[in-house]
Design a protein around this motif. Structure first.
Motif, PDB file in Angstrom:
ATOM      1  N   ALA A   1      54.437  34.336  51.022  1.00 20.94           N
ATOM      2  CA  ALA A   1      53.017  35.031  50.495  1.00 20.94           C
ATOM      3  C   ALA A   1      53.417  36.278  49.763  1.00 20.94           C
ATOM      4  O   ALA A   1      52.960  36.621  48.903  1.00 20.94           O
ATOM      5  CB  ALA A   1      52.034  35.355  51.418  1.00 20.94           C
ATOM      6  N   SER A   2      54.368  36.965  50.211  1.00 20.19           N
ATOM      7  CA  SER A   2      54.856  37.931  49.728  1.00 20.19           C
ATOM      8  C   SER A   2      55.532  38.126  48.200  1.00 20.19           C
ATOM      9  O   SER A   2      55.815  38.820  47.276  1.00 20.19           O
ATOM     10  CB  SER A   2      56.107  38.823  50.530  1.00 20.19           C
ATOM     11  OG  SER A   2      57.197  37.961  50.534  1.00 20.19           O
ATOM     12  N   ASP A   3      55.812  36.661  47.799  1.00 25.87           N
ATOM     13  CA  ASP A   3      56.370  36.235  46.432  1.00 25.87           C
ATOM     14  C   ASP A   3      55.146  36.066  45.556  1.00 25.87           C
ATOM     15  O   ASP A   3      55.617  35.626  44.279  1.00 25.87           O
ATOM     16  CB  ASP A   3      57.440  35.113  46.590  1.00 25.87           C
ATOM     17  CG  ASP A   3      58.802  35.462  47.286  1.00 25.87           C
ATOM     18  OD1 ASP A   3      59.121  36.659  47.278  1.00 25.87           O
ATOM     19  OD2 ASP A   3      59.238  34.743  47.954  1.00 25.87           O
ATOM     20  N   ARG A   4      54.064  35.993  45.733  1.00 25.34           N
ATOM     21  CA  ARG A   4      53.033  35.545  45.138  1.00 25.34           C
ATOM     22  C   ARG A   4      52.961  36.571  43.852  1.00 25.34           C
ATOM     23  O   ARG A   4      53.275  37.837  44.007  1.00 25.34           O
ATOM     24  CB  ARG A   4      51.776  35.705  45.726  1.00 25.34           C
ATOM     25  CG  ARG A   4      51.316  34.559  46.868  1.00 25.34           C
ATOM     26  CD  ARG A   4      50.116  34.830  47.555  1.00 25.34           C
ATOM     27  NE  ARG A   4      48.997  34.821  46.510  1.00 25.34           N
ATOM     28  CZ  ARG A   4      47.815  35.477  46.778  1.00 25.34           C
ATOM     29  NH1 ARG A   4      47.857  36.387  47.570  1.00 25.34           N
ATOM     30  NH2 ARG A   4      47.078  35.366  45.747  1.00 25.34           N
ATOM     31  N   ALA A   5      52.556  36.170  42.803  1.00 26.22           N
ATOM     32  CA  ALA A   5      52.476  36.881  41.478  1.00 26.22           C
ATOM     33  C   ALA A   5      51.207  36.928  40.921  1.00 26.22           C
ATOM     34  O   ALA A   5      50.899  37.891  40.112  1.00 26.22           O
ATOM     35  CB  ALA A   5      53.675  36.404  40.460  1.00 26.22           C
ATOM     36  N   PHE A   6      50.315  36.140  41.287  1.00 22.73           N
ATOM     37  CA  PHE A   6      48.763  35.985  40.689  1.00 22.73           C
ATOM     38  C   PHE A   6      48.107  36.760  41.695  1.00 22.73           C
ATOM     39  O   PHE A   6      47.438  36.125  42.411  1.00 22.73           O
ATOM     40  CB  PHE A   6      48.454  34.674  40.397  1.00 22.73           C
ATOM     41  CG  PHE A   6      49.544  33.629  39.605  1.00 22.73           C
ATOM     42  CD1 PHE A   6      50.782  34.507  39.074  1.00 22.73           C
ATOM     43  CD2 PHE A   6      49.328  32.364  39.534  1.00 22.73           C
ATOM     44  CE1 PHE A   6      51.550  33.726  38.240  1.00 22.73           C
ATOM     45  CE2 PHE A   6      50.280  31.666  38.711  1.00 22.73           C
ATOM     46  CZ  PHE A   6      51.299  32.528  37.921  1.00 22.73           C
ATOM     47  N   HIS A   7      47.682  38.082  41.239  1.00 22.27           N
ATOM     48  CA  HIS A   7      46.847  38.852  42.079  1.00 22.27           C
ATOM     49  C   HIS A   7      45.507  39.351  41.283  1.00 22.27           C
ATOM     50  O   HIS A   7      45.592  40.307  40.440  1.00 22.27           O
ATOM     51  CB  HIS A   7      47.482  40.021  42.632  1.00 22.27           C
ATOM     52  CG  HIS A   7      48.684  39.707  43.579  1.00 22.27           C
ATOM     53  ND1 HIS A   7      48.754  39.237  44.597  1.00 22.27           N
ATOM     54  CD2 HIS A   7      50.170  39.638  43.278  1.00 22.27           C
ATOM     55  CE1 HIS A   7      49.791  38.919  45.253  1.00 22.27           C
ATOM     56  NE2 HIS A   7      50.705  39.454  44.535  1.00 22.27           N
ATOM     57  N   TRP A   8      44.450  38.650  41.142  1.00 24.95           N
ATOM     58  CA  TRP A   8      43.271  38.924  40.585  1.00 24.95           C
ATOM     59  C   TRP A   8      42.257  38.270  41.604  1.00 24.95           C
ATOM     60  O   TRP A   8      42.442  37.434  42.060  1.00 24.95           O
ATOM     61  CB  TRP A   8      43.220  38.675  39.158  1.00 24.95           C
ATOM     62  CG  TRP A   8      43.195  37.178  38.749  1.00 24.95           C
ATOM     63  CD1 TRP A   8      42.117  36.286  38.759  1.00 24.95           C
ATOM     64  CD2 TRP A   8      44.507  36.322  38.474  1.00 24.95           C
ATOM     65  NE1 TRP A   8      42.606  35.082  38.265  1.00 24.95           N
ATOM     66  CE2 TRP A   8      43.729  35.144  38.121  1.00 24.95           C
ATOM     67  CE3 TRP A   8      45.371  36.616  38.108  1.00 24.95           C
ATOM     68  CZ2 TRP A   8      44.616  34.002  37.616  1.00 24.95           C
ATOM     69  CZ3 TRP A   8      46.483  35.452  37.853  1.00 24.95           C
ATOM     70  CH2 TRP A   8      45.943  34.233  37.665  1.00 24.95           C
ATOM     71  N   PRO A   9      41.117  38.880  41.224  1.00 27.29           N
ATOM     72  CA  PRO A   9      39.962  38.347  42.135  1.00 27.29           C
ATOM     73  C   PRO A   9      39.571  37.003  41.571  1.00 27.29           C
ATOM     74  O   PRO A   9      39.941  36.650  40.446  1.00 27.29           O
ATOM     75  CB  PRO A   9      38.657  39.247  41.869  1.00 27.29           C
ATOM     76  CG  PRO A   9      39.358  40.627  41.366  1.00 27.29           C
ATOM     77  CD  PRO A   9      40.656  40.044  40.596  1.00 27.29           C
TER      78      PRO A   9
END
Length: 157
Positions: A133-141
């Motif tokens: 989860a800490s490697d996720r790169a797609f952070h938008w609503p």
């Protein structure tokens, strides 16, 4: 009754191909199978991984199954190449399954359009990679990727 036209229309130039790719990304990020299926011809042919589909009903059913399994789905597409009525894209998306395991899926798609701008063929090759989860790169609503969110090239994906 014919389907409404879906500009931009082929033959594509760089600007119209980029716009078509972003429109597809935006539609898929709605996770609305019926809405997404309307971008395809009524007899559209798909290969998605090892699954073969024909027509909007099969496409909508496939997408319904997909988004029931792939939770918190977020997708980025990028133009790879274009010519005439064809566009090639590369993409990545992130999601987690019902156990909470996160994945990043990488793939390529080849698209072919009719004169009304509807996709008549889609060939997709996709690989899933488990990620922390800490490697996720797609952070938008949920929904459309904001214009200021980096794309695949900027994220070095």
């Amino acid at each position: 009754m014919s389907d409404p036209a879906r500009p931009p229309f082929p033959p594509f130039d760089r600007e119209s191909a980029v716009r078509k790719v972003r429109m597809a990304e935006d539609a898929w990020n709605t996770r609305d199978p019926e809405r997404v299926s309307l971008a395809y011809t009524p007899d559209s042919r798909w290969r998605n991984r090892a699954e073969f589909l024909t027509g909007r009903d099969e496409i909508a059913a496939f997408l319904t199954r997909k988004w029931r399994r792939e939770l918190e789905y977020r997708l980025i597409k990028e133009l790879w190449a274009f010519e005439g009525d064809r566009i090639a894209v590369r993409f990545a998306y992130e999601y987690h399954d019902d156990s909470g395991t996160w994945y990043r899926a990488y793939g390529n798609e080849n698209w072919e359009f009719d004169e009304a701008g509807l996709m008549r063929a889609r060939h997709a090759s996709i690989n899933d990679l488990p990620i922390d989860a800490s490697d996720r790169a797609f952070h938008w609503p949920w929904g459309r990727r904001p214009d200021d969110h980096p794309g695949l090239t900027e994220l070095s994906l």
